[in-house]
Motif scaffolding. Structure first.
Motif, PDB file in Angstrom:
ATOM      1  N   ASP A 141       0.820  -1.326  -0.054  1.00 13.36           N
ATOM      2  CA  ASP A 141      -0.028  -0.026   0.150  1.00 13.36           C
ATOM      3  C   ASP A 141       0.816   1.286   0.051  1.00 13.36           C
ATOM      4  O   ASP A 141       1.785   1.436   0.765  1.00 13.36           O
ATOM      5  N   LEU A 142       0.550   2.137  -0.942  1.00 13.31           N
ATOM      6  CA  LEU A 142       1.372   3.480  -1.281  1.00 13.31           C
ATOM      7  C   LEU A 142       0.627   4.525  -0.856  1.00 13.31           C
ATOM      8  O   LEU A 142      -0.471   4.675  -1.615  1.00 13.31           O
ATOM      9  N   LYS A 143       1.100   5.569  -0.226  1.00  9.97           N
ATOM     10  CA  LYS A 143       0.377   6.917   0.194  1.00  9.97           C
ATOM     11  C   LYS A 143       0.882   7.587  -1.121  1.00  9.97           C
ATOM     12  O   LYS A 143       2.028   7.833  -1.356  1.00  9.97           O
ATOM     13  N   LYS A 200       1.499  11.154  -2.712  1.00  4.78           N
ATOM     14  CA  LYS A 200       1.530  12.663  -2.377  1.00  4.78           C
ATOM     15  C   LYS A 200       0.717  13.507  -3.285  1.00  4.78           C
ATOM     16  O   LYS A 200       0.577  13.347  -4.296  1.00  4.78           O
ATOM     17  N   THR A 254      -5.824  12.230  -2.074  1.00  2.00           N
ATOM     18  CA  THR A 254      -6.385  11.737  -1.031  1.00  2.00           C
ATOM     19  C   THR A 254      -6.541  10.076  -0.961  1.00  2.00           C
ATOM     20  O   THR A 254      -6.765   9.585   0.409  1.00  2.00           O
ATOM     21  N   THR A 255      -6.319   9.614  -1.998  1.00  4.95           N
ATOM     22  CA  THR A 255      -6.555   8.206  -2.019  1.00  4.95           C
ATOM     23  C   THR A 255      -5.058   7.446  -1.709  1.00  4.95           C
ATOM     24  O   THR A 255      -4.068   8.139  -2.124  1.00  4.95           O
ATOM     25  N   THR A 256      -5.070   6.047  -1.309  1.00  5.71           N
ATOM     26  CA  THR A 256      -4.072   5.212  -1.462  1.00  5.71           C
ATOM     27  C   THR A 256      -3.950   4.230  -2.415  1.00  5.71           C
ATOM     28  O   THR A 256      -4.955   3.736  -2.986  1.00  5.71           O
ATOM     29  N   LYS A 304      -3.452   0.596  -3.545  1.00  9.90           N
ATOM     30  CA  LYS A 304      -3.613  -0.407  -2.702  1.00  9.90           C
ATOM     31  C   LYS A 304      -2.717  -1.394  -3.154  1.00  9.90           C
ATOM     32  O   LYS A 304      -2.300  -1.522  -4.437  1.00  9.90           O
TER      33      LYS A 304
END
Length: 69
Positions: free
Chosen positions: A21-23, A25, A28-30, A32
């Motif tokens: 899972d990556l945030k 930048k 607002t979503t990740t 998955k």
């Protein structure tokens, strides 16, 4: 030569899968784990690719978080 997490060479137009899972930048979503990214583009750096992701847009990803499908 651009390689993924397993050491497999990546080429422009390949399909890859996210292994963690990556945030993202600026979003607002990740991103998955298991998300399939189609038709990647290579950059000047050996450890980055560009890709268009649904609902996020064009992003740059590090190859250490990707595996070739």
């Amino acid at each position: 030569m651009v390689k993924n997490v397993n050491g497999v060479e990546l080429n422009a137009g390949d399909n890859v899968s996210v292994i963690k899972d990556l945030k993202v930048k600026g979003a607002t979503t990740t991103l998955k784990r298991g998300t399939t990214i189609k038709n990647i583009r290579l950059t000047n750096k050996d450890f980055e690719i560009e890709a268009k992701v649904d609902k996020i847009g064009m992003i740059v990803l590090r190859t250490e978080f990707l595996k070739k499908i």
